[in-house]
Design a protein around this motif. Sequence first.
Motif, mmCIF file in Angstrom:
data_model
loop_
_atom_site.group_PDB
_atom_site.id
_atom_site.type_symbol
_atom_site.label_atom_id
_atom_site.label_comp_id
_atom_site.label_asym_id
_atom_site.label_seq_id
_atom_site.Cartn_x
_atom_site.Cartn_y
_atom_site.Cartn_z
ATOM 1 N N PHE A 42 -99.161 50.558 -29.155
ATOM 2 C CA PHE A 42 -99.187 49.611 -28.037
ATOM 3 C C PHE A 42 -97.958 48.716 -28.065
ATOM 4 C CE2 PHE A 42 -100.412 45.518 -26.146
ATOM 5 C CZ PHE A 42 -100.748 45.951 -24.867
ATOM 6 N N ASN A 43 -97.525 48.318 -29.252
ATOM 7 C CA ASN A 43 -96.331 47.488 -29.365
ATOM 8 C C ASN A 43 -95.091 48.266 -28.917
ATOM 9 O OD1 ASN A 43 -95.114 44.918 -30.380
ATOM 10 N ND2 ASN A 43 -94.077 46.316 -31.771
ATOM 11 N N ALA A 44 -95.031 49.552 -29.267
ATOM 12 C CA ALA A 44 -93.905 50.373 -28.808
ATOM 13 C C ALA A 44 -93.908 50.493 -27.287
ATOM 14 C CB ALA A 44 -93.972 51.754 -29.456
ATOM 15 N N THR A 270 -85.666 32.296 -38.661
ATOM 16 C CA THR A 270 -85.628 33.712 -39.000
ATOM 17 C C THR A 270 -85.985 34.555 -37.778
ATOM 18 O OG1 THR A 270 -87.945 33.782 -39.714
ATOM 19 C CG2 THR A 270 -86.289 33.166 -41.364
ATOM 20 N N THR A 271 -85.803 35.849 -37.896
ATOM 21 C CA THR A 271 -86.072 36.739 -36.769
ATOM 22 C C THR A 271 -87.553 36.751 -36.421
ATOM 23 O OG1 THR A 271 -84.211 38.134 -37.436
ATOM 24 C CG2 THR A 271 -85.780 39.083 -35.897
ATOM 25 N N ALA A 285 -93.866 38.769 -23.940
ATOM 26 C CA ALA A 285 -94.358 39.710 -24.939
ATOM 27 C C ALA A 285 -93.461 40.934 -25.059
ATOM 28 C CB ALA A 285 -95.786 40.136 -24.587
ATOM 29 N N GLY A 286 -92.875 41.397 -23.977
ATOM 30 C CA GLY A 286 -92.025 42.579 -24.023
ATOM 31 C C GLY A 286 -90.780 42.368 -24.863
ATOM 32 N N VAL A 287 -90.119 41.236 -24.674
ATOM 33 C CA VAL A 287 -88.915 40.939 -25.462
ATOM 34 C C VAL A 287 -89.276 40.773 -26.929
ATOM 35 C CG1 VAL A 287 -87.069 39.260 -25.799
ATOM 36 C CG2 VAL A 287 -87.724 39.920 -23.494
ATOM 37 N N ALA A 288 -90.403 40.123 -27.220
ATOM 38 C CA ALA A 288 -90.836 39.951 -28.606
ATOM 39 C C ALA A 288 -91.148 41.294 -29.259
ATOM 40 C CB ALA A 288 -92.056 39.034 -28.661
ATOM 41 N N SER A 292 -89.247 43.151 -32.488
ATOM 42 C CA SER A 292 -89.896 43.663 -33.699
ATOM 43 C C SER A 292 -89.381 45.057 -34.050
ATOM 44 C CB SER A 292 -91.409 43.689 -33.506
ATOM 45 O OG SER A 292 -91.792 44.670 -32.552
ATOM 46 N N TRP A 293 -89.107 45.886 -33.041
ATOM 47 C CA TRP A 293 -88.607 47.233 -33.321
ATOM 48 C C TRP A 293 -87.146 47.205 -33.757
ATOM 49 C CZ3 TRP A 293 -91.449 51.290 -34.238
ATOM 50 C CH2 TRP A 293 -92.770 51.311 -33.766
#
Length: 319
Positions: A42-44, A270-271, A285-288, A292-293
């Motif tokens: 889902f995150n991808a 930090t990142t 949420a999309g940019v976050a 993460s990827w």
Amino acid sequence: MSAPPRPARFSWTQFQRRYAPYLFISPFFLLFFAFGLFPILFNAYLSFQQWQPGTGLGDMEFVGWRNYTDNLTDPTFWLSLKNTALLAVMSGLPQHLLAIPLAFAVYGVLRRLQNLVTAVYFLPYITSIVAISVIFFTLFSWQYGVINAALNALHQLPLIGGLFPAEKINWLGEKQYVQPAIAAVIIWRYTGWNMLLYLAGLQAIPRDLYEAASVDGATPLQQFRFITLPLLRPTMFLAVTLSLIGGLQLFEEPFILTGTSGGAGQSGLTTVMYMYRTYANYSDAGVAAAMSWLLFLVIGVLTLLNNRVFGRSGLAGEN
């Protein structure tokens, strides 16, 4: 003429033998899919969408690679990645430079007190990170902190007093001191954990090798260099990999010490903190998710490089 054979009946015992194993292991796969695989997938998917969580799933809009390009052209993202890399080096390298000699000392000199010493050094790792950060926040206090009081007392000493600052240091308020303060907390917390890893690696080395080396006239330093370090290679790879991954995922310590802003000049940002701020404060949420990827890609590349260094084909590889 004989009757045709009857088809074999599928008995309950056969059913149990065929399907029971899958039934017993199904809870693991169900939990892994629900709490492991599904969030990753889902995150991808989310990294290619423009979405604010409060609007519901129906308002997702496919934007392709825009979230990734937005991150790669964002100066704050690169600043956070730089801060993360610096903190990973500043906090990770001293851990291992301290942990290896400590483990060697506990294994050799302090063998009788091994359990006690190990428990003392391991205690920070199991202590609540919130409690640790709050304590260090008090220690780093500008006006009333113990660290500044100790430095002031050392400054009053004759001969060596000039080596210590005369003025109080604003550890969490000045840009050049924020990262060393955060690194000190991380070093204090994880050195014992790495020492325990190296101690386990030392205990796996046969003592016959040291006895044979002693008979051949090898000094303790030579034994450490030619026996201990080469045979600790797998443990070093594991410990450095864990420190690398943990260092690039720093969140709790800088977040508690500096807040969401990252302190003076955002030097503690930090990142992962920036990712959290992007999601929580900006509802992007999309940019976050794309961030993460990108961080995952950085961790993967550095882990591969670490494998080349400590692996069989690396600097410590076998001849």
